[in-house]
Write a protein that holds these residues in place. Structure first.
Motif, PDB file in Angstrom:
ATOM      1  N   ALA A  15       8.879  20.034  45.797  1.00 41.18           N
ATOM      2  CA  ALA A  15       8.145  20.551  44.643  1.00 41.18           C
ATOM      3  C   ALA A  15       8.573  21.973  44.321  1.00 41.18           C
ATOM      4  CB  ALA A  15       6.644  20.494  44.913  1.00 41.18           C
ATOM      5  N   ALA A  16       8.797  22.783  45.348  1.00 38.90           N
ATOM      6  CA  ALA A  16       9.212  24.165  45.138  1.00 38.90           C
ATOM      7  C   ALA A  16      10.607  24.234  44.522  1.00 38.90           C
ATOM      8  CB  ALA A  16       9.177  24.925  46.461  1.00 38.90           C
ATOM      9  N   ALA A  17      11.524  23.378  44.986  1.00 40.71           N
ATOM     10  CA  ALA A  17      12.880  23.377  44.423  1.00 40.71           C
ATOM     11  C   ALA A  17      12.836  23.091  42.930  1.00 40.71           C
ATOM     12  CB  ALA A  17      13.740  22.343  45.146  1.00 40.71           C
ATOM     13  N   ALA A  18      12.042  22.126  42.521  1.00 40.84           N
ATOM     14  CA  ALA A  18      11.925  21.792  41.097  1.00 40.84           C
ATOM     15  C   ALA A  18      11.258  22.925  40.321  1.00 40.84           C
ATOM     16  CB  ALA A  18      11.128  20.501  40.934  1.00 40.84           C
ATOM     17  N   GLU A  19      10.222  23.506  40.882  1.00 39.95           N
ATOM     18  CA  GLU A  19       9.493  24.584  40.211  1.00 39.95           C
ATOM     19  C   GLU A  19      10.373  25.830  40.041  1.00 39.95           C
ATOM     20  OE1 GLU A  19       6.012  26.689  38.660  1.00 39.95           O
ATOM     21  OE2 GLU A  19       6.577  24.573  38.847  1.00 39.95           O
ATOM     22  N   PHE A  20      11.062  26.232  41.087  1.00 43.23           N
ATOM     23  CA  PHE A  20      11.908  27.419  41.007  1.00 43.23           C
ATOM     24  C   PHE A  20      13.098  27.201  40.078  1.00 43.23           C
ATOM     25  CE2 PHE A  20      10.217  28.518  45.411  1.00 43.23           C
ATOM     26  CZ  PHE A  20       9.394  29.535  44.930  1.00 43.23           C
ATOM     27  N   ALA A  21      13.681  26.003  40.110  1.00 39.69           N
ATOM     28  CA  ALA A  21      14.805  25.719  39.216  1.00 39.69           C
ATOM     29  C   ALA A  21      14.379  25.802  37.758  1.00 39.69           C
ATOM     30  CB  ALA A  21      15.382  24.342  39.525  1.00 39.69           C
ATOM     31  N   GLU A  22      13.155  25.397  37.467  1.00 38.82           N
ATOM     32  CA  GLU A  22      12.655  25.389  36.083  1.00 38.82           C
ATOM     33  C   GLU A  22      12.170  26.756  35.635  1.00 38.82           C
ATOM     34  OE1 GLU A  22      11.643  23.779  32.374  1.00 38.82           O
ATOM     35  OE2 GLU A  22      12.753  22.880  34.029  1.00 38.82           O
ATOM     36  N   HIS A  23      11.505  27.493  36.525  1.00 42.81           N
ATOM     37  CA  HIS A  23      10.811  28.712  36.100  1.00 42.81           C
ATOM     38  C   HIS A  23      11.306  29.986  36.770  1.00 42.81           C
ATOM     39  CE1 HIS A  23       7.849  26.271  33.964  1.00 42.81           C
ATOM     40  NE2 HIS A  23       7.751  25.507  35.035  1.00 42.81           N
ATOM     41  N   GLY A  24      12.181  29.890  37.772  1.00 45.83           N
ATOM     42  CA  GLY A  24      12.607  31.083  38.478  1.00 45.83           C
ATOM     43  C   GLY A  24      11.554  31.540  39.465  1.00 45.83           C
ATOM     44  N   VAL A  30       2.502  29.050  42.562  1.00 41.82           N
ATOM     45  CA  VAL A  30       2.174  28.365  43.804  1.00 41.82           C
ATOM     46  C   VAL A  30       1.189  27.232  43.538  1.00 41.82           C
ATOM     47  CG1 VAL A  30       1.141  28.625  46.097  1.00 41.82           C
ATOM     48  CG2 VAL A  30       2.677  30.390  45.208  1.00 41.82           C
ATOM     49  N   ASP A  31       0.277  27.428  42.580  1.00 47.16           N
ATOM     50  CA  ASP A  31      -0.685  26.372  42.240  1.00 47.16           C
ATOM     51  C   ASP A  31       0.039  25.096  41.795  1.00 47.16           C
ATOM     52  OD1 ASP A  31      -2.869  27.891  42.817  1.00 47.16           O
ATOM     53  OD2 ASP A  31      -3.196  28.574  40.772  1.00 47.16           O
ATOM     54  N   ARG A  32       1.055  25.265  40.949  1.00 47.48           N
ATOM     55  CA  ARG A  32       1.794  24.093  40.467  1.00 47.48           C
ATOM     56  C   ARG A  32       2.566  23.431  41.602  1.00 47.48           C
ATOM     57  NH1 ARG A  32       3.119  27.156  35.357  1.00 47.48           N
ATOM     58  NH2 ARG A  32       5.087  27.745  36.356  1.00 47.48           N
ATOM     59  N   ILE A  33       3.150  24.240  42.474  1.00 48.64           N
ATOM     60  CA  ILE A  33       3.875  23.680  43.622  1.00 48.64           C
ATOM     61  C   ILE A  33       2.921  22.869  44.494  1.00 48.64           C
ATOM     62  CG2 ILE A  33       5.144  24.241  45.736  1.00 48.64           C
ATOM     63  CD1 ILE A  33       6.215  26.727  44.274  1.00 48.64           C
ATOM     64  N   ALA A  34       1.751  23.424  44.751  1.00 46.83           N
ATOM     65  CA  ALA A  34       0.768  22.734  45.596  1.00 46.83           C
ATOM     66  C   ALA A  34       0.331  21.419  44.962  1.00 46.83           C
ATOM     67  CB  ALA A  34      -0.439  23.642  45.833  1.00 46.83           C
ATOM     68  N   THR A  35       0.090  21.440  43.646  1.00 45.87           N
ATOM     69  CA  THR A  35      -0.336  20.222  42.956  1.00 45.87           C
ATOM     70  C   THR A  35       0.747  19.156  42.997  1.00 45.87           C
ATOM     71  OG1 THR A  35      -1.778  21.472  41.463  1.00 45.87           O
ATOM     72  CG2 THR A  35      -1.096  19.282  40.748  1.00 45.87           C
ATOM     73  N   ALA A  36       1.997  19.560  42.702  1.00 48.71           N
ATOM     74  CA  ALA A  36       3.108  18.606  42.711  1.00 48.71           C
ATOM     75  C   ALA A  36       3.357  18.045  44.110  1.00 48.71           C
ATOM     76  CB  ALA A  36       4.369  19.266  42.169  1.00 48.71           C
ATOM     77  N   ALA A  37       3.131  18.884  45.123  1.00 51.19           N
ATOM     78  CA  ALA A  37       3.380  18.455  46.500  1.00 51.19           C
ATOM     79  C   ALA A  37       2.193  17.717  47.101  1.00 51.19           C
ATOM     80  CB  ALA A  37       3.696  19.674  47.359  1.00 51.19           C
TER      81      ALA A  37
END
Length: 206
Positions: A15-24, A30-37
């Motif tokens: 989830a973090a790899a996708a989030e960082f690739a999209e948003h830097g 972190v909330d979005r990473i937690a939700t996706a994961a």
């Protein structure tokens, strides 16, 4: 069902790899990473310490993936470069992560830089030991292989950093067609660079 810590870490990492690739780094949440994961924020901080350390861990792991998956064989440069091109094509998140790092990182060395530098030194010495740029004097081969490796990386990665520009400059209808064309060109250029017996040696430091 028992709590599976390793599975939670894997989900957080993906989830973090996708989030960082999209948003830097700055734009990631972190909330979005937690939700996706499907994990809680506390687990993220427990396993990785901070958002910055999580970004560094993701980037380090992605670079390790390409390091172990692809190597440049001086006796088969075309095949090696084609494999590397295909790897980047299948993993576009690495280029995005590297671009975000370049845009957002400060001038100070980042976390894990020593390990990353050592990994590239290993790649360079593999090239030297395999006989790349063997026409050069021994004391110039390491620097020449460093330049060769970085030049090949640039020839490959720029296509995925600006795929739209690639399509426009080559006047192709689709990015797919442009990348297919670029793959063949990059392979040929890399092959010529690696086998050019009259290539200038990199100037040694004074």
């Amino acid at each position: 069902m028992a709590y599976d810590a390793e599975d939670t870490r894997r989900r957080i990492f993906a989830a973090a790899a996708a989030e960082f690739a999209e948003h830097g780094l700055a734009g990631a949440r972190v909330d979005r990473i937690a939700t996706a994961a499907k994990a809680n924020k506390q687990a993220i901080y427990l396993y990785y310490g901070s958002k910055e350390k999580l970004f560094a861990a993701v980037l380090r792991a992605k670079l390790e993936e390409v390091r172990v998956s692809v190597s440049i064989d001086p006796d088969a440069v075309g095949q090696s470069v084609g494999q590397m091109f295909d790897w980047y094509r299948e993993h576009p998140e690495l280029i995005r992560l590297l671009l975000w790092e370049a845009l957002e990182a400060c001038d100070a060395p980042g976390e894990g830089e020593r390990e990353r530098r050592d990994a590239f030194r290993e790649k360079v010495h593999q090239l030297v030991d395999a006989g790349a740029v063997n026409h050069l004097p021994e004391n110039a081969r390491v620097r020449a292989c460093q330049d060769l490796l970085f030049t090949i990386m640039g020839l490959i990665s720029w296509n995925f950093a600006v795929p739209g520009m690639c399509r426009l400059v080559l006047d192709e209808e689709t990015e797919q067609a442009a990348l297919d064309r670029r793959r063949e060109t990059v392979i040929e250029v890399a092959r010529r660079l690696a086998t050019a017996s009259d290539a200038p040696a990199a100037r040694a430091p004074e």
